[in-house]
Design a protein around this motif. Structure first.
Motif, mmCIF file in Angstrom:
data_model
loop_
_atom_site.group_PDB
_atom_site.id
_atom_site.type_symbol
_atom_site.label_atom_id
_atom_site.label_comp_id
_atom_site.label_asym_id
_atom_site.label_seq_id
_atom_site.Cartn_x
_atom_site.Cartn_y
_atom_site.Cartn_z
ATOM 1 N N GLN A 39 0.822 -1.202 0.000
ATOM 2 C CA GLN A 39 0.000 0.000 0.000
ATOM 3 C C GLN A 39 0.858 1.255 0.000
ATOM 4 O OE1 GLN A 39 -2.282 -0.918 3.528
ATOM 5 N NE2 GLN A 39 -4.095 -1.479 2.316
ATOM 6 N N ARG A 40 1.929 1.243 0.788
ATOM 7 C CA ARG A 40 2.790 2.418 0.893
ATOM 8 C C ARG A 40 3.587 2.673 -0.385
ATOM 9 N NH1 ARG A 40 1.807 0.574 5.857
ATOM 10 N NH2 ARG A 40 1.984 1.964 7.671
ATOM 11 N N LEU A 41 3.960 1.606 -1.095
ATOM 12 C CA LEU A 41 4.792 1.755 -2.291
ATOM 13 C C LEU A 41 3.980 1.789 -3.584
ATOM 14 C CD1 LEU A 41 7.747 -0.643 -1.426
ATOM 15 C CD2 LEU A 41 7.923 1.817 -1.858
ATOM 16 N N GLY A 42 2.718 1.433 -3.506
ATOM 17 C CA GLY A 42 1.918 1.262 -4.711
ATOM 18 C C GLY A 42 1.776 2.504 -5.568
ATOM 19 N N SER A 43 1.851 3.694 -4.963
ATOM 20 C CA SER A 43 1.674 4.932 -5.735
ATOM 21 C C SER A 43 2.992 5.510 -6.238
ATOM 22 C CB SER A 43 0.952 5.981 -4.872
ATOM 23 O OG SER A 43 1.711 6.268 -3.702
ATOM 24 N N ALA A 44 4.123 4.890 -5.920
ATOM 25 C CA ALA A 44 5.421 5.396 -6.376
ATOM 26 C C ALA A 44 5.567 5.139 -7.870
ATOM 27 C CB ALA A 44 6.552 4.726 -5.597
ATOM 28 N N PRO A 45 5.801 6.170 -8.679
ATOM 29 C CA PRO A 45 5.781 5.994 -10.134
ATOM 30 C C PRO A 45 6.868 5.073 -10.675
ATOM 31 C CG PRO A 45 6.566 8.193 -9.534
ATOM 32 C CD PRO A 45 6.024 7.575 -8.287
ATOM 33 N N GLY A 46 8.028 5.007 -10.028
ATOM 34 C CA GLY A 46 9.118 4.202 -10.556
ATOM 35 C C GLY A 46 9.216 2.811 -9.964
ATOM 36 N N VAL A 47 8.248 2.449 -9.111
ATOM 37 C CA VAL A 47 8.314 1.165 -8.399
ATOM 38 C C VAL A 47 7.198 0.242 -8.876
ATOM 39 C CG1 VAL A 47 8.344 0.023 -6.157
ATOM 40 C CG2 VAL A 47 9.306 2.316 -6.385
ATOM 41 N N ASN A 48 7.587 -0.946 -9.308
ATOM 42 C CA ASN A 48 6.620 -1.988 -9.665
ATOM 43 C C ASN A 48 6.490 -2.929 -8.464
ATOM 44 O OD1 ASN A 48 4.982 -3.803 -11.087
ATOM 45 N ND2 ASN A 48 6.761 -4.978 -11.737
ATOM 46 N N VAL A 49 5.296 -3.072 -7.939
ATOM 47 C CA VAL A 49 5.081 -3.860 -6.726
ATOM 48 C C VAL A 49 4.329 -5.140 -7.044
ATOM 49 C CG1 VAL A 49 4.072 -3.910 -4.408
ATOM 50 C CG2 VAL A 49 5.030 -1.773 -5.295
ATOM 51 N N THR A 50 4.892 -6.263 -6.623
ATOM 52 C CA THR A 50 4.189 -7.542 -6.691
ATOM 53 C C THR A 50 3.829 -7.957 -5.273
ATOM 54 O OG1 THR A 50 5.325 -8.285 -8.696
ATOM 55 C CG2 THR A 50 4.361 -9.992 -7.287
ATOM 56 N N LEU A 51 2.534 -8.086 -4.995
ATOM 57 C CA LEU A 51 2.068 -8.529 -3.685
ATOM 58 C C LEU A 51 1.853 -10.033 -3.729
ATOM 59 C CD1 LEU A 51 1.080 -7.964 -0.799
ATOM 60 C CD2 LEU A 51 -1.193 -7.499 -1.772
ATOM 61 N N LEU A 52 2.570 -10.746 -2.889
ATOM 62 C CA LEU A 52 2.464 -12.201 -2.833
ATOM 63 C C LEU A 52 1.183 -12.580 -2.102
ATOM 64 C CD1 LEU A 52 6.176 -12.856 -1.824
ATOM 65 C CD2 LEU A 52 5.156 -13.375 -4.049
ATOM 66 N N GLY A 53 0.203 -13.040 -2.839
ATOM 67 C CA GLY A 53 -1.080 -13.396 -2.232
ATOM 68 C C GLY A 53 -1.069 -14.805 -1.678
ATOM 69 N N GLY A 54 -1.888 -15.042 -0.693
ATOM 70 C CA GLY A 54 -2.000 -16.343 -0.064
ATOM 71 C C GLY A 54 -2.982 -16.243 1.081
ATOM 72 N N HIS A 55 -2.676 -16.903 2.186
ATOM 73 C CA HIS A 55 -3.534 -16.824 3.366
ATOM 74 C C HIS A 55 -3.255 -15.519 4.098
ATOM 75 C CE1 HIS A 55 -5.737 -17.848 6.936
ATOM 76 N NE2 HIS A 55 -4.661 -17.757 7.683
ATOM 77 N N TYR A 56 -4.274 -14.648 4.172
ATOM 78 C CA TYR A 56 -4.094 -13.346 4.819
ATOM 79 C C TYR A 56 -4.198 -13.468 6.326
ATOM 80 C CZ TYR A 56 -4.851 -8.562 6.341
ATOM 81 O OH TYR A 56 -4.745 -7.353 7.001
ATOM 82 N N ARG A 57 -3.209 -12.877 7.031
ATOM 83 C CA ARG A 57 -3.207 -12.868 8.498
ATOM 84 C C ARG A 57 -3.285 -11.425 8.968
ATOM 85 N NH1 ARG A 57 -1.143 -17.672 11.342
ATOM 86 N NH2 ARG A 57 -1.114 -16.193 13.060
ATOM 87 N N ALA A 58 -4.418 -11.085 9.593
ATOM 88 C CA ALA A 58 -4.637 -9.705 10.005
ATOM 89 C C ALA A 58 -3.658 -9.262 11.082
ATOM 90 C CB ALA A 58 -6.073 -9.540 10.504
ATOM 91 N N ASP A 59 -3.203 -10.215 11.942
ATOM 92 C CA ASP A 59 -2.305 -9.808 13.025
ATOM 93 C C ASP A 59 -0.977 -9.291 12.499
ATOM 94 O OD1 ASP A 59 -1.818 -12.377 12.158
ATOM 95 O OD2 ASP A 59 -1.588 -13.259 14.146
#
Length: 268
Positions: free
Chosen positions: A137-157
């Motif tokens: 979320q913090r890096l997603g709006s940076a124009p020069g940064v490509n972000v890959t979020l590794l999806g899987g089992h989400y842990r809220a803690d």
């Protein structure tokens, strides 16, 4: 009036974090003693403790505030983000120059890495791969940064993902650098309270040409349920000057390269 209200809210949150640290250090504390220690009314202290208990950061019992186990608190993202900030800032400042434009960087879910975000956002053609929703979320709006979020089992803690989907994806990635931290370190051995996160850490290590371990002094002298290797598995360990000398010696005895940085004093 609005600015004054915002300042008041910030001051209240700062006091509540101080209350949380005090209770964590003492295990349990009488509520009236807390009110006296922090110079507030009993009613105000009850409100502070109700707020902290509502965030699952401590337990409020009859007349007492009771800390969760230290490593349980480590898993609470809101607490982790606000702890040892000066040390985290210093650790991140020490590694900024090692992150090259055009490289692929693995970043785990540790809040220790959050202060890196402004520097990374200024780089060009950087590919960040992370299991941390907060970092994405913090890096997603940076124009020069490509972000890959590794999806899987989400842990809220931890506000992040684990599981076979994460580790399988990591096995197909070859990164230039992995930036990682640790929940607990004792005599150079690394520990984590959740086995799924151990698997993610090991997968990141296997997928990176080089790995740096950023660990502030508060993580040393502790253990958790699952051991997963030593500091010697990393190219370098960066810690702060508050780390006990015995722990520094133990890490160097294992063959690890250890760098220490001096946190800046917070401005008054």
């Amino acid at each position: 009036m609005t600015a004054r209200t915002r300042l008041s809210q910030a001051a209240v949150e700062e006091r509540r974090q101080a209350v949380l640290r005090y209770v964590a250090e003492h295990g349990e504390t009488r509520i009236d003693d807390l009110a006296r220690h922090f110079g507030v009314s009993l009613m105000t202290m009850h409100r502070d403790l109700d707020d902290l208990a509502g965030r699952h950061l401590l337990r409020k019992e009859r007349g007492r505030a009771v800390a969760f186990p230290a490593l349980t608190m480590e898993t609470a993202t809101r607490f982790r983000e606000n702890s040892a900030l000066a040390a985290k800032n210093a650790l991140c400042a020490a590694v900024v120059g090692r992150i090259r434009p055009g490289s692929t960087v693995l970043m785990e879910d540790s809040t220790t890495l959050f202060p890196l975000v402004p520097a990374l956002a200024r780089l060009e053609q950087l590919h960040v791969v992370t299991n941390s929703v907060g970092l994405a979320q913090r890096l997603g709006s940076a124009p020069g940064v490509n972000v890959t979020l590794l999806g899987g089992h989400y842990r809220a803690d931890f506000n992040s993902c684990t599981g076979p989907t994460v580790t399988r994806t990591l096995s197909r990635i070859r990164a230039d650098l992995a930036l990682m931290s640790a929940t607990a370190v004792l005599d150079g051995r690394l520990f984590h309270p959740v086995s799924d996160y151990v698997e993610v850490k090991l997968a990141m290590l296997a997928s990176a040409e080089q790995a740096l371990l950023l660990v502030d002094h508060s993580k040393f002298g502790k253990t958790a349920t699952y051991a997963y290797g030593t500091v010697a598995d990393y190219h370098s360990v960066i810690t702060d000057t508050g780390t006990p000398e015995g722990e520094l010696t133990a890490m160097r005895d294992l063959g690890a390269t250890v760098e220490t940085v001096e946190p800046e004093e917070p401005a008054l």
